[in-house]
Design an enzyme around this catalytic site. Structure first.
Site, mmCIF file in Angstrom:
data_model
loop_
_atom_site.group_PDB
_atom_site.id
_atom_site.type_symbol
_atom_site.label_atom_id
_atom_site.label_comp_id
_atom_site.label_asym_id
_atom_site.label_seq_id
_atom_site.Cartn_x
_atom_site.Cartn_y
_atom_site.Cartn_z
ATOM 1 N N HIS A 116 46.004 34.098 41.553
ATOM 2 C CA HIS A 116 44.809 34.334 42.358
ATOM 3 C C HIS A 116 44.490 33.033 43.094
ATOM 4 C CE1 HIS A 116 44.346 37.845 39.858
ATOM 5 N NE2 HIS A 116 43.157 38.149 40.348
ATOM 6 N N GLU A 142 40.203 33.667 46.850
ATOM 7 C CA GLU A 142 39.284 34.813 46.700
ATOM 8 C C GLU A 142 37.885 34.279 47.055
ATOM 9 O OE1 GLU A 142 38.943 36.263 42.660
ATOM 10 O OE2 GLU A 142 37.852 38.071 43.262
ATOM 11 N N ASP A 158 42.187 45.876 42.038
ATOM 12 C CA ASP A 158 41.663 44.749 41.255
ATOM 13 C C ASP A 158 41.085 45.203 39.907
ATOM 14 O OD1 ASP A 158 41.308 42.066 40.791
ATOM 15 O OD2 ASP A 158 39.625 41.793 42.167
ATOM 16 N N ASP A 159 39.843 45.669 39.893
ATOM 17 C CA ASP A 159 39.180 46.112 38.654
ATOM 18 C C ASP A 159 38.458 47.428 38.955
ATOM 19 O OD1 ASP A 159 39.461 43.610 36.817
ATOM 20 O OD2 ASP A 159 38.818 42.825 38.757
HETATM 21 N N1 ADE Z 1 40.038 38.893 36.538
HETATM 22 C C1 ADE Z 1 39.779 40.178 36.749
HETATM 23 N N2 ADE Z 1 39.437 40.382 38.035
HETATM 24 C C2 ADE Z 1 39.491 39.180 38.656
HETATM 25 C C3 ADE Z 1 39.267 38.726 39.969
HETATM 26 N N3 ADE Z 1 38.887 39.548 40.944
HETATM 27 N N4 ADE Z 1 39.400 37.414 40.213
HETATM 28 C C4 ADE Z 1 39.749 36.583 39.253
HETATM 29 N N5 ADE Z 1 39.991 36.947 37.996
HETATM 30 C C5 ADE Z 1 39.869 38.245 37.690
HETATM 31 ZN ZN ZN Z 2 42.286 40.082 40.447
#
Ligand code: ADE
Ligand code: ZN
Length: 346
Positions: free
Chosen positions: A205, A208, A286-287
């Site tokens: 990552h 972001e 992502d989540d």
């Molecule tokens: N862990 C889970 N989602 C994340 C994200 N968007 N950025 C960094 N770590 C994460």
């Molecule tokens: Zn992520």
């Protein structure tokens, strides 16, 4: 692509949903839906600090990455046994198959679980068994990428790597996730060098919330092959040039960026400009349990907000296969599925 524009705009959501695609940036702990969280808590004799599913969902409002990570971490406390990890992964894989995902590369972080007494072996075995069953039962290939937590030390990342090595053959890669600001990639240069020597594929990552400098150091100090997120690259023309020339894929997560306020609205997201610049951008969830949508929601909402068209859909799906860590023959087969889909769509 033989596909001829103009494609009728009203049929674009259907095209996006039915299109074969890969997902390359999805944290399995971030796919844990409130319903399953409550069910696992009950199974394990634990409680969730919210009265019900609805009130938990209402808590999913975030001003930044850290606010999300705190809630995300609390949610993982219900995961105790191998079957819990299997059930969580199986639920995601079913959703992915329904979204016409042909291949997915799943992030997980053992440190979250070893931190409260669950072994890396339990985590990896549960996730891996679900991935193996997905191939046979859902026609979907899935591989696993272990992410180090960057708010912890490099020594702790070395420990996580050691603990995972007995399961080396169940993992395709190593990544870097969690709180970005204040934890630049170079903090993990030595442990990534070790992972590289062990033939792991490498991702991180970067960019972001963090600056373009973190993307440079993910490339130069960690030697990663893909950048997760990377949306801040658009602030640095020299970096854009480097990413375009090196064909470095970026795993962009539009609904995540919206929920974590990286962009104030989806209409202000820079995915369209990334494609215009020639970047190898991909779309990912992502989540998804926390950010309001799985992969097809990310595609349909982003296309509607940015006014993207059918050729962008093909490009993004093509990029997702190209950027995946599958072997060459499987990659060719996925490209063929995509091109065949576009040639025969009606
Ligand atoms: N862990 C889970 N989602 C994340 C994200 N968007 N950025 C960094 N770590 C994460
Ligand atoms: Zn992520």
């Amino acid at each position: 692509m033989k596909f001829v524009e103009p494609f009728p705009a009203e049929r674009l959501p259907e095209l996006l949903r039915r299109m074969p695609k890969a997902e390359l940036h999805m944290h399995i702990e971030g796919s844990l839906e409130p319903e399953l969280m409550f069910a696992l808590a009950a199974r394990n004799g634990l409680s969730v600090p919210y009265p019900d599913v609805e009130s938990l969902r209402c808590a999913y409002v975030f001003n930044n990455l850290q606010e999300f990570l705190d809630i995300y971490h609390a949610g993982t406390l219900v995961l105790r046994n191998e079957q819990d990890f299997y059930d969580m992964a199986w639920a995601y894989l079913q959703r992915a198959a329904a979204d016409n995902v042909l291949h997915t590369e799943i992030f997980f972080d053992t440190q979250t679980h070893t931190g409260h007494g669950v072994s890396a072996e339990v985590v990896i075995n549960g996730l891996h068994r679900a991935c193996a069953d997905a191939k046979a039962g859902l026609g979907l290939s899935a591989s696993l990428i272990l992410c180090f937590l960057r708010h912890l030390s490099e020594a702790e990342a070395f420990e996580a790597l050691e603990q995972a090595l007995p399961q080396r053959d169940k993992l395709v890669g190593i990544g870097l996730a969690s709180s970005e600001l204040g934890h630049p990639p170079e903090k993990f240069a030595k442990v990534f060098a070790k992972a590289r020597a062990l033939d792991f594929r490498l991702v991180a990552h970067a960019g972001e919330e963090g600056p373009p400098a973190y993307i440079w150091s993910a490339l130069d100090a960690l030697k990663v092959e893909r950048i997760d997120h990377g949306v801040q690259a658009m602030r640095d023309p020299a970096l854009i040039q480097r990413l375009v020339q090196g064909k470095v894929p970026l795993t962009v997560c539009p609904l995540s960026n919206l929920k974590l306020r990286v962009f104030p609205t989806l209409a202000q997201h820079n995915l369209g400009r990334m494609l215009e610049a020639g970047l190898v951008a991909t779309v990912n969830s992502d989540d998804p349990a926390y950010f309001g949508g799985y992969l097809n929601e990310n595609y349909t909402q982003t296309f509607a907000a940015l006014g993207l068209a059918a050729q962008h859909a093909w490009q993004l799906a093509h990029n997702s296969f190209e950027a995946s860590f599958v072997e060459a023959s499987a990659k060719r087969a996925m490209h063929d599925r995509l091109d065949g889909f576009f040639e025969t769509f009606e």
